[in-house]
Scaffold this motif. Sequence first.
Motif, PDB file in Angstrom:
ATOM      1  N   MET A   1       7.950   1.847   3.511  1.00 21.78           N
ATOM      2  CA  MET A   1       7.900   0.736   2.562  1.00 21.78           C
ATOM      3  C   MET A   1       6.551   0.758   1.842  1.00 21.78           C
ATOM      4  SD  MET A   1       8.625  -3.167   3.538  1.00 21.78           S
ATOM      5  CE  MET A   1       9.919  -2.578   4.597  1.00 21.78           C
ATOM      6  N   ALA A   2       6.586   0.596   0.564  1.00 20.74           N
ATOM      7  CA  ALA A   2       5.351   0.698  -0.219  1.00 20.74           C
ATOM      8  C   ALA A   2       4.425  -0.468   0.078  1.00 20.74           C
ATOM      9  CB  ALA A   2       5.687   0.697  -1.688  1.00 20.74           C
ATOM     10  N   ASN A   3       3.198  -0.208   0.037  1.00 21.77           N
ATOM     11  CA  ASN A   3       2.202  -1.189   0.397  1.00 21.77           C
ATOM     12  C   ASN A   3       1.199  -1.267  -0.735  1.00 21.77           C
ATOM     13  OD1 ASN A   3       0.069  -2.554   1.596  1.00 21.77           O
ATOM     14  ND2 ASN A   3       0.818  -1.947   3.613  1.00 21.77           N
ATOM     15  N   ARG A   4       1.445  -2.155  -1.624  1.00 21.38           N
ATOM     16  CA  ARG A   4       0.811  -2.169  -2.918  1.00 21.38           C
ATOM     17  C   ARG A   4      -0.685  -2.380  -2.920  1.00 21.38           C
ATOM     18  NH1 ARG A   4       3.518   0.772  -5.666  1.00 21.38           N
ATOM     19  NH2 ARG A   4       5.719   0.388  -5.389  1.00 21.38           N
ATOM     20  N   ARG A   5      -1.154  -3.138  -1.976  1.00 20.69           N
ATOM     21  CA  ARG A   5      -2.579  -3.480  -2.031  1.00 20.69           C
ATOM     22  C   ARG A   5      -3.307  -2.825  -0.871  1.00 20.69           C
ATOM     23  NH1 ARG A   5      -1.875  -9.747  -3.958  1.00 20.69           N
ATOM     24  NH2 ARG A   5      -0.289  -9.268  -5.473  1.00 20.69           N
ATOM     25  N   GLU A   6      -2.680  -1.810  -0.341  1.00 21.83           N
ATOM     26  CA  GLU A   6      -3.251  -1.178   0.841  1.00 21.83           C
ATOM     27  C   GLU A   6      -3.848   0.177   0.503  1.00 21.83           C
ATOM     28  OE1 GLU A   6      -3.485  -3.158   3.625  1.00 21.83           O
ATOM     29  OE2 GLU A   6      -2.923  -4.439   1.980  1.00 21.83           O
ATOM     30  N   THR A   7      -3.896   0.992   1.488  1.00 19.25           N
ATOM     31  CA  THR A   7      -4.653   2.232   1.409  1.00 19.25           C
ATOM     32  C   THR A   7      -3.914   3.318   0.648  1.00 19.25           C
ATOM     33  OG1 THR A   7      -5.083   1.637   3.695  1.00 19.25           O
ATOM     34  CG2 THR A   7      -6.074   3.673   2.885  1.00 19.25           C
ATOM     35  N   PRO A   8      -4.466   3.803  -0.450  1.00 19.66           N
ATOM     36  CA  PRO A   8      -3.867   4.998  -1.028  1.00 19.66           C
ATOM     37  C   PRO A   8      -4.128   6.179  -0.096  1.00 19.66           C
ATOM     38  CG  PRO A   8      -5.853   4.412  -2.233  1.00 19.66           C
ATOM     39  CD  PRO A   8      -5.647   3.356  -1.189  1.00 19.66           C
ATOM     40  N   VAL A   9      -3.147   7.036   0.013  1.00 20.44           N
ATOM     41  CA  VAL A   9      -3.305   8.208   0.854  1.00 20.44           C
ATOM     42  C   VAL A   9      -3.806   9.347  -0.014  1.00 20.44           C
ATOM     43  CG1 VAL A   9      -2.125   9.846   2.332  1.00 20.44           C
ATOM     44  CG2 VAL A   9      -1.478   7.441   2.379  1.00 20.44           C
ATOM     45  N   THR A 141       4.915  -0.859  11.387  1.00 22.02           N
ATOM     46  CA  THR A 141       3.591  -1.472  11.411  1.00 22.02           C
ATOM     47  C   THR A 141       3.139  -1.676   9.989  1.00 22.02           C
ATOM     48  OG1 THR A 141       2.513   0.685  11.505  1.00 22.02           O
ATOM     49  CG2 THR A 141       2.928  -0.417  13.590  1.00 22.02           C
ATOM     50  N   THR A 142       2.538  -2.819   9.743  1.00 20.35           N
ATOM     51  CA  THR A 142       2.031  -3.121   8.421  1.00 20.35           C
ATOM     52  C   THR A 142       0.779  -3.960   8.586  1.00 20.35           C
ATOM     53  OG1 THR A 142       2.614  -4.019   6.258  1.00 20.35           O
ATOM     54  CG2 THR A 142       3.437  -5.191   8.174  1.00 20.35           C
ATOM     55  N   SER A 143       0.124  -4.273   7.501  1.00 23.13           N
ATOM     56  CA  SER A 143      -1.049  -5.131   7.591  1.00 23.13           C
ATOM     57  C   SER A 143      -0.723  -6.495   7.005  1.00 23.13           C
ATOM     58  CB  SER A 143      -2.227  -4.504   6.860  1.00 23.13           C
ATOM     59  OG  SER A 143      -1.946  -4.396   5.488  1.00 23.13           O
TER      60      SER A 143
END
Lengths: 343, 343
Positions: A1-9, A141-143
Amino acid sequence: MANRRETPVTSDADSPQPDEFAFIRRHFKQLAGVEALGLTDDAALFTPKSGHDMVVATDTMVEGVHFLPDDPPETLGRKLLRVNLSDIAAMGAQPFGWLLALACPRGPGHIARDDAWYAAFAAGVAEDQARFGVTLLGGDTTSTRGPLVMSLTILGNVAPGAALRRNGARHGDGLWVTGTIGDGALGLLALRGEIPDPDGWLADRYRLPQPRLGLMLSGVANAAMDVSDGLVQDAGHLVRESGVGVVIDADSIPLSAAARASGAAAGRFTGENLTTFCATGGDDYELLLAVPDSASERLLESCRLTGTPISRIGRFDSGVSGARLARADGSDIPLERHGWSHM
Amino acid sequence: MANRRETPVTSDADSPQPDEFAFIRRHFKQLAGVEALGLTDDAALFTPKSGHDMVVATDTMVEGVHFLPDDPPETLGRKLLRVNLSDIAAMGAQPFGWLLALACPRGPGHIARDDAWYAAFAAGVAEDQARFGVTLLGGDTTSTRGPLVMSLTILGNVAPGAALRRNGARHGDGLWVTGTIGDGALGLLALRGEIPDPDGWLADRYRLPQPRLGLMLSGVANAAMDVSDGLVQDAGHLVRESGVGVVIDADSIPLSAAARASGAAAGRFTGENLTTFCATGGDDYELLLAVPDSASERLLESCRLTGTPISRIGRFDSGVSGARLARADGSDIPLERHGWSHM
């Protein structure tokens, strides 16, 4: 699932492994059963137990609501697993596997757990997995910018027709409960320093409830559920679903020696005050059963075989409305609250 | 589960119904299948589909991470359901039922949704339940002092041996993808006002991904997964699990007309910039497949029958390391990021 405001890989390797996947591999792969496919696929895959039905339930624990921010990680995952196992026990089923969804705090205003914390969390769960014969099937797991939120989904097996419901209690059935009631609620007070708990027994009961798996309840109990939100309130669920009232004999409610001693030492909980606190406190995760007198002996025998404490604490009565908590003289004990709501 | 700092349930009726249970009855009982036992028991109960294996997965959406605080409730639950359905599709399975764990914001600093919000949430889900043939099995609602956290667990059925894994891709297999890539990531930018989206098509793609259920992939695809965190990164998962590299032909990545028009109108995303943004953006929920050339026709036929757009975008190659994004001249397109991590 995309995590828009999180860590770019970023592309610092040919096959970058985002933190999330390393985190899962580090802490949770050890818990995974063969059905989890190494936790690397989109879903777990399993063959249902032949000739059995399945049960499935989910329960969530939120930091600051269901547990204290400084609760030890060693017991936190175990409690989450155990409260879900208690739901499986309440259906008369055998647990099989579970999935975990973790929303982990990041950023200001919340406690960001470190790697050692999650390692201790997973080690505790590993111990209970072995104890209760279950394995991790999958998870996510997500933040979050909020408190730690942990949702667990549990799957179990039950022979066709053997599942226990809440709606089967009948007039004349005895009301039975396993273990002792109120220790969890008192344990929380002890952890807050409001009552003494010299040997930590009450705190242990708060942190590590005992799911009452393995009892032979099919053909014995007419109805069952687990006590999680308060004995009186949960008895009210049996009453509502079954369409028959119940009178709970306050003096019969099983209280532990630690509960009596700590309550008395604090001066706050003695006699009827202690009973009503325990009967409405919640966090017990004991089984509440409706059992016809003709099956009492079989219930007691099953409890003897499994070392499960059991007490008869009341009687279902079609002439009664709701769940009443009664004194020895038959009068009702007035209650300010019946239990707790999650919302 | 006891809720220590929450609402005591007072005794203003013989059979008090805590708010939580009224909330569940009001909004979620309409979604429950017969297996949910009216949402009044400790677990759902069902008979597994005869002669089938089962798949199970869980996915979480956190406010401020996976969705915007003002995202409409009508689509939010549908998106949560659809991203989980996409996991079922990626396993080549058929969805059956789902469980929902909601941690609902209370108190200052977070948006406490009102009853109308949850009613719209449930109405949207009801629509998608009918569309995709699933029912609610159970769930848990609690409160949190943080943002809204929604975890969904989904169960599905698959014929024995027919489940698709990520680890089966082989040298020479074609890399195929359904639908168009990048619309979801662009849709989020459109909702933030950063790019135009005259007819709202991109925003719709962000809010309502299309799970690619119903394709006949058993014996056709050697490996499968759904694209959720970015095409290049997710292709990297196939590569890692299968032990064979892949070259993605950048020009073959299917982009929608809306993506091209909005990117060009914003002046920010044209040519290779648009392609790389889309190939690393995430939130696509399209299927990524490894298919041997011998099975290409059967894949195309299945897509024709179901009206599923499909594109061949690359080739697995044991002489290649990792997942490479290549120009027509064979040179690599350098990437600042490959996708997104949840942690």
